[in-house]
Design a protein around this motif. Structure first.
Motif, PDB file in Angstrom:
ATOM      1  N   GLY A  29      28.674  -5.536  -7.399  1.00 43.56           N
ATOM      2  CA  GLY A  29      29.710  -5.360  -8.417  1.00 43.56           C
ATOM      3  C   GLY A  29      29.867  -6.599  -9.285  1.00 43.56           C
ATOM      4  O   GLY A  29      30.007  -6.503 -10.503  1.00 43.56           O
ATOM      5  N   LEU A  30      29.836  -7.781  -8.656  1.00 38.01           N
ATOM      6  CA  LEU A  30      29.921  -9.030  -9.411  1.00 38.01           C
ATOM      7  C   LEU A  30      28.716  -9.189 -10.334  1.00 38.01           C
ATOM      8  O   LEU A  30      28.852  -9.604 -11.497  1.00 38.01           O
ATOM      9  CB  LEU A  30      30.004 -10.227  -8.468  1.00 38.01           C
ATOM     10  CG  LEU A  30      31.293 -10.387  -7.678  1.00 38.01           C
ATOM     11  CD1 LEU A  30      31.139 -11.490  -6.628  1.00 38.01           C
ATOM     12  CD2 LEU A  30      32.444 -10.699  -8.606  1.00 38.01           C
ATOM     13  N   ASP A  32      26.812  -6.765 -11.575  1.00 35.88           N
ATOM     14  CA  ASP A  32      26.946  -5.777 -12.644  1.00 35.88           C
ATOM     15  C   ASP A  32      27.898  -6.271 -13.730  1.00 35.88           C
ATOM     16  O   ASP A  32      27.605  -6.164 -14.921  1.00 35.88           O
ATOM     17  CB  ASP A  32      27.462  -4.446 -12.099  1.00 35.88           C
ATOM     18  CG  ASP A  32      26.407  -3.635 -11.377  1.00 35.88           C
ATOM     19  OD1 ASP A  32      25.196  -3.910 -11.561  1.00 35.88           O
ATOM     20  OD2 ASP A  32      26.792  -2.715 -10.634  1.00 35.88           O
ATOM     21  N   ARG A  33      29.036  -6.818 -13.307  1.00 35.36           N
ATOM     22  CA  ARG A  33      30.023  -7.315 -14.275  1.00 35.36           C
ATOM     23  C   ARG A  33      29.461  -8.469 -15.088  1.00 35.36           C
ATOM     24  O   ARG A  33      29.609  -8.497 -16.309  1.00 35.36           O
ATOM     25  CB  ARG A  33      31.297  -7.757 -13.542  1.00 35.36           C
ATOM     26  CG  ARG A  33      32.411  -8.142 -14.520  1.00 35.36           C
ATOM     27  CD  ARG A  33      33.607  -8.723 -13.820  1.00 35.36           C
ATOM     28  NE  ARG A  33      33.223 -10.045 -13.301  1.00 35.36           N
ATOM     29  CZ  ARG A  33      33.777 -10.622 -12.261  1.00 35.36           C
ATOM     30  NH1 ARG A  33      34.735 -10.029 -11.602  1.00 35.36           N
ATOM     31  NH2 ARG A  33      33.385 -11.811 -11.871  1.00 35.36           N
ATOM     32  N   ASP A  34      28.797  -9.414 -14.406  1.00 44.81           N
ATOM     33  CA  ASP A  34      28.229 -10.563 -15.118  1.00 44.81           C
ATOM     34  C   ASP A  34      27.162 -10.127 -16.111  1.00 44.81           C
ATOM     35  O   ASP A  34      27.099 -10.625 -17.233  1.00 44.81           O
ATOM     36  CB  ASP A  34      27.654 -11.575 -14.138  1.00 44.81           C
ATOM     37  CG  ASP A  34      28.724 -12.347 -13.384  1.00 44.81           C
ATOM     38  OD1 ASP A  34      29.911 -12.271 -13.787  1.00 44.81           O
ATOM     39  OD2 ASP A  34      28.380 -13.018 -12.403  1.00 44.81           O
ATOM     40  N   ALA A  36      26.916  -7.183 -17.548  1.00 41.55           N
ATOM     41  CA  ALA A  36      27.599  -6.475 -18.626  1.00 41.55           C
ATOM     42  C   ALA A  36      28.262  -7.453 -19.596  1.00 41.55           C
ATOM     43  O   ALA A  36      28.369  -7.177 -20.785  1.00 41.55           O
ATOM     44  CB  ALA A  36      28.645  -5.518 -18.047  1.00 41.55           C
ATOM     45  N   ASP A  37      28.673  -8.613 -19.082  1.00 42.53           N
ATOM     46  CA  ASP A  37      29.299  -9.645 -19.918  1.00 42.53           C
ATOM     47  C   ASP A  37      28.273 -10.492 -20.657  1.00 42.53           C
ATOM     48  O   ASP A  37      28.634 -11.417 -21.381  1.00 42.53           O
ATOM     49  CB  ASP A  37      30.192 -10.560 -19.072  1.00 42.53           C
ATOM     50  CG  ASP A  37      31.459  -9.869 -18.607  1.00 42.53           C
ATOM     51  OD1 ASP A  37      31.820  -8.819 -19.175  1.00 42.53           O
ATOM     52  OD2 ASP A  37      32.104 -10.383 -17.666  1.00 42.53           O
TER      53      ASP A  37
END
Length: 47
Positions: A29-30, A32-34, A36-37
């Motif tokens: 999840g971390l 994926d978020r990074d 996406a950012d």
């Protein structure tokens, strides 16, 4: 184990054990978020 403790003691048994499904999910999840950012790469400590 706290982040700072893990960084200073990478040989500790808690660092080397297999991650649980929940921990794997949290890590992915971390990532994926990074990504996406706009993260450009991923570095991992292998030990």
């Amino acid at each position: 184990m706290a982040y700072a403790t893990t960084i200073y003691f990478p040989g500790a048994a808690a660092w080397q054990r297999q991650a649980t499904r929940a921990q794997e999910g949290a890590l992915l999840g971390l990532l994926d978020r990074d990504l996406a950012d706009g993260a450009l790469g991923i570095g991992l400590i292998v030990g």
